[in-house]
Write a protein that holds these residues in place. Structure first.
Motif, short mmCIF file in Angstrom:
data_model
loop_
_atom_site.label_atom_id
_atom_site.label_comp_id
_atom_site.label_asym_id
_atom_site.label_seq_id
_atom_site.Cartn_x
_atom_site.Cartn_y
_atom_site.Cartn_z
N SER A 177 -6.97 3.65 -4.37
CA SER A 177 -7.99 3.06 -3.51
C SER A 177 -8.83 4.14 -2.81
O SER A 177 -10.00 3.92 -2.53
CB SER A 177 -7.38 2.11 -2.49
OG SER A 177 -6.29 2.70 -1.82
N GLU A 178 -8.21 5.28 -2.54
CA GLU A 178 -8.95 6.39 -1.94
C GLU A 178 -8.21 7.69 -2.24
O GLU A 178 -6.98 7.68 -2.32
CB GLU A 178 -9.09 6.20 -0.42
CG GLU A 178 -10.03 7.18 0.23
CD GLU A 178 -10.34 6.83 1.69
OE1 GLU A 178 -9.87 5.78 2.18
OE2 GLU A 178 -11.07 7.61 2.33
N SER B 206 -4.28 7.13 -1.57
CA SER B 206 -3.71 5.81 -1.30
C SER B 206 -3.82 4.98 -2.58
O SER B 206 -4.71 5.20 -3.42
CB SER B 206 -4.43 5.11 -0.15
OG SER B 206 -5.80 4.94 -0.43
N PHE C 123 -3.92 13.87 4.19
CA PHE C 123 -3.95 12.74 3.28
C PHE C 123 -4.29 13.21 1.86
O PHE C 123 -5.21 14.02 1.67
CB PHE C 123 -5.00 11.74 3.77
CG PHE C 123 -5.31 10.64 2.81
CD1 PHE C 123 -6.45 10.70 2.01
CD2 PHE C 123 -4.49 9.54 2.71
CE1 PHE C 123 -6.76 9.67 1.13
CE2 PHE C 123 -4.80 8.50 1.83
CZ PHE C 123 -5.93 8.57 1.04
N TYR D 72 0.85 -1.18 0.00
CA TYR D 72 0.00 0.00 0.00
C TYR D 72 0.89 1.24 0.00
O TYR D 72 1.86 1.31 0.75
CB TYR D 72 -0.92 0.01 1.24
CG TYR D 72 -1.84 -1.17 1.28
CD1 TYR D 72 -1.43 -2.38 1.85
CD2 TYR D 72 -3.11 -1.10 0.72
CE1 TYR D 72 -2.26 -3.48 1.86
CE2 TYR D 72 -3.95 -2.20 0.73
CZ TYR D 72 -3.52 -3.38 1.29
OH TYR D 72 -4.35 -4.47 1.30
N TYR E 241 0.96 12.16 1.24
CA TYR E 241 0.42 13.15 2.16
C TYR E 241 1.13 14.46 1.88
O TYR E 241 2.23 14.47 1.32
CB TYR E 241 0.68 12.75 3.62
CG TYR E 241 -0.14 11.60 4.14
CD1 TYR E 241 0.17 10.29 3.81
CD2 TYR E 241 -1.23 11.82 4.97
CE1 TYR E 241 -0.57 9.22 4.30
CE2 TYR E 241 -1.99 10.77 5.47
CZ TYR E 241 -1.65 9.47 5.12
OH TYR E 241 -2.40 8.43 5.62
N TYR F 251 1.09 5.68 -0.32
CA TYR F 251 0.33 6.88 0.02
C TYR F 251 1.14 8.14 -0.30
O TYR F 251 2.36 8.12 -0.27
CB TYR F 251 0.03 6.92 1.54
CG TYR F 251 -0.48 5.64 2.14
CD1 TYR F 251 0.41 4.64 2.52
CD2 TYR F 251 -1.84 5.43 2.34
CE1 TYR F 251 -0.04 3.46 3.09
CE2 TYR F 251 -2.30 4.25 2.91
CZ TYR F 251 -1.39 3.28 3.27
OH TYR F 251 -1.85 2.10 3.84
#
Lengths: 112, 113
Positions: free
Chosen positions: A55-56, A48, A45, A31, A35, A33
């Motif tokens: 995913s988001e 992701s 955030f 995973y 930020y 990310y």
């Protein structure tokens, strides 16, 4: 200890130019990310990424932003046409399934 | 949406004293984490406490979690000058897989020699 590495540490770009921030996540993490932290503000955030797709994403992550995992090791954040308000520290992070993310040292992006 | 908020915003103490920082949040969580950030640097993960845990220790760090009050505290005992940094709590929602974190504003801790 494995770590997330980000390059460059500082990027200065003219407003309106495209910028690509690069990250090498920890090798066995799945995973990823991004930020960001505007100076003096909280860490926010952005997005992701898992299994080669987003995913988001947050409201900040609009059409000017994109992410990519071009090969087996890199994870990139592209800002298509930078604005002054994009100036911030951008942190990449990676994690295993349902585990705490590990963060890189960040890229300081300065838009002139 | 959930939100971690720390207090105090700034804390200045003498070396050797204990430092306590608090964090509150709004919605149900899976985990609560504390991070440290030295000036101009990245986020260093300190400790994670799960929603079914009440207290956790790691070296000079002690974290408590009260899910009924939606609050957590980070205690650093016998503080050192090197502990000077900003400390953030971060919460994640009840989800599996990717862990989207919501950070608070942080507490700036200064340890005076």
């Amino acid at each position: 200890e494995p770590e997330v590495t980000q390059t460059p540490s500082h990027q200065v770009t003219q407003m309106g130019q495209e910028v690509i921030l690069r990250c090498v996540p920890i090798s066995n993490h799945l995973y990823f990310y991004w930020y960001r932290q505007i100076l003096g503000q909280k860490v926010e955030f952005l997005v992701s990424f898992y299994n080669n797709e987003i995913s988001e994403k947050s409201e900040i992550f609009d059409d000017q932003f994109s992410v990519e995992r071009p090969d087996g090791s890199n994870f990139t954040l592209k800002i298509r046409s930078t604005k002054l308000e994009d100036s911030a520290m951008y942190f990449c992070a990676s994690s295993e399934y349902s585990r705490a993310p590990y963060f890189g040292d960040g890229t300081r992006l300065s838009i002139l | 949406s959930q939100q971690g908020e720390e207090d105090p915003q700034a804390l200045s103490i003498q070396e050797g004293e204990n430092a306590t920082m608090n964090c509150s949040y709004k919605t149900s969580i899976n985990n609560l984490q504390w991070y440290r950030q030295n000036s101009g640097r990245g986020l260093v993960h300190l400790i994670l406490i799960r929603s079914n845990e009440r207290e956790k220790h790691s070296g000079r760090l002690r974290v408590t979690l009260d899910t009924s009050k939606k609050s957590s505290s980070l205690l650093i005992t016998a503080s050192r000058a090197a502990d000077t940094a900003s400390y953030f709590c971060a919460t994640d929602g009840i989800s599996e897989g990717a862990q989207k974190l919501v950070f608070g504003q942080g507490t700036r801790l200064t340890i005076n020699p």
